[in-house]
Scaffold this active site. Structure first.
Site, PDB file in Angstrom:
ATOM      1  N   SER A 153      -5.556  -1.040  -5.608  1.00 59.20           N
ATOM      2  CA  SER A 153      -4.665  -0.085  -5.885  1.00 59.20           C
ATOM      3  C   SER A 153      -3.256  -0.542  -6.516  1.00 59.20           C
ATOM      4  CB  SER A 153      -4.264   0.717  -4.566  1.00 59.20           C
ATOM      5  OG  SER A 153      -3.187   1.518  -4.678  1.00 59.20           O
ATOM      6  N   TYR A 167      -1.782  -0.235   4.107  1.00 54.34           N
ATOM      7  CA  TYR A 167      -2.393   0.265   2.934  1.00 54.34           C
ATOM      8  C   TYR A 167      -1.899  -0.783   1.864  1.00 54.34           C
ATOM      9  CZ  TYR A 167      -4.673   2.648  -1.013  1.00 54.34           C
ATOM     10  OH  TYR A 167      -5.556   2.706  -2.185  1.00 54.34           O
TER      11      TYR A 167
END
Length: 266
Positions: A153, A167
């Site tokens: 990501s 995350y």
């Protein structure tokens, strides 16, 4: 060396290749399975949710591909080995692995229990490591190289003020795993790369594409950082996936490909 010049598009061919896709019931996993199926690969779609998994397998077959569903989660050594064994049982080998399984859990660090942090790390990092290990062993035994595509990501490179400590840390670890395995398996002809998107249209982000005051405000703030001036669409992930899954990327390994409209460039 110049065999591709008469048909340059053959560099992106995956017809007949055997591809395992984990997280196949999720937005990127389902897309990956269908893109590879549409390109002629034999697909082993893996997910823990059987209903959505069956739908993805049916769509892959509707595209004319051979496809099988494996209703498992890559959350242990035994499960990952079993997933690879299913691919070998059905199609005799493993050529491509796409790890699209994972999760997010948003909370300020002072409000997040350690167990929640570890759960995100397990889903995004440990399961990527376990699945790459299981498929990599088979690819090494075959001795013909292979393609591993992990899911990262833009948050692996950039922080976020809204409670993304778990995350961001997990995706940074995926980036490190990508580089480490790219080095470890380079001489064996197994390339290991990651796709790192920013916000893409999916069931989870659909609200951001709506014509509401809230969505418009969020989009405006986000798009001020995106040189391309728009959010991502599924097709923006299809090209990078085919590139990294085909021989077009044979000289690319340990690379994190940002599918982000320039978000991480500025």
């Amino acid at each position: 060396m110049s065999d591709f010049l008469s048909d340059p598009m053959s560099l992106f061919g995956v017809k007949g290749k055997v591809a395992i896709v984990t997280g196949a019931s999720g937005a990127f996993g389902a897309l990956a399975a269908k893109v590879l199926a549409g390109a002629g690969a034999k697909v082993i779609a893996v997910a823990g949710s059987k209903g959505p998994l069956d739908e993805v397998v049916a769509e892959c077959r509707g595209l004319g591909a051979e496809a099988e569903g494996v209703n498992r989660r890559p959350d242990s050594e035994a499960e990952c080995d079993a997933i690879v064994a299913e691919a070998v049982r059905h199609y005799g080998r493993v050529d491509i692995l796409v790890v699209a399984s994972g999760k997010n859990d948003v909370a300020k660090i002072t409000e997040m229990a350690p167990e929640r942090f570890l759960d995100v790390m397990d889903a995004n990092v440990t399961q990527s490591w376990l699945m790459a290990r299981a498929a990599g062993k088979r690819m090494l035994e075959q001795g013909e190289g292979g393609k591993v595509v992990l899911m990262s990501s833009a948050r692996g490179k950039l922080g976020h003020p809204a409670g993304y400590s778990a995350y961001c840390a997990s995706k940074s670890a995926v980036d490190g795993l990508t580089r480490a395995l790219g080095c470890e398996w380079g001489e064996a002809g197994i390339t290991v790369n990651a796709i790192a998107p920013t916000v893409f249209r999916s069931p989870l982000t659909a609200w951001m594409f709506e014509d509401t005051e809230r969505a418009e405000a969020v989009r405006a703030g986000f798009l001020s950082r995106v040189p391309k001036g728009r959010l991502g669409e599924p097709a923006d992930l299809a090209g990078p996936l085919l590139f990294l899954a085909s021989r077009a990327s044979d000289f690319y390994t340990g690379h994190v490909l940002y599918a982000d409209g320039g978000y991480t460039a500025g």
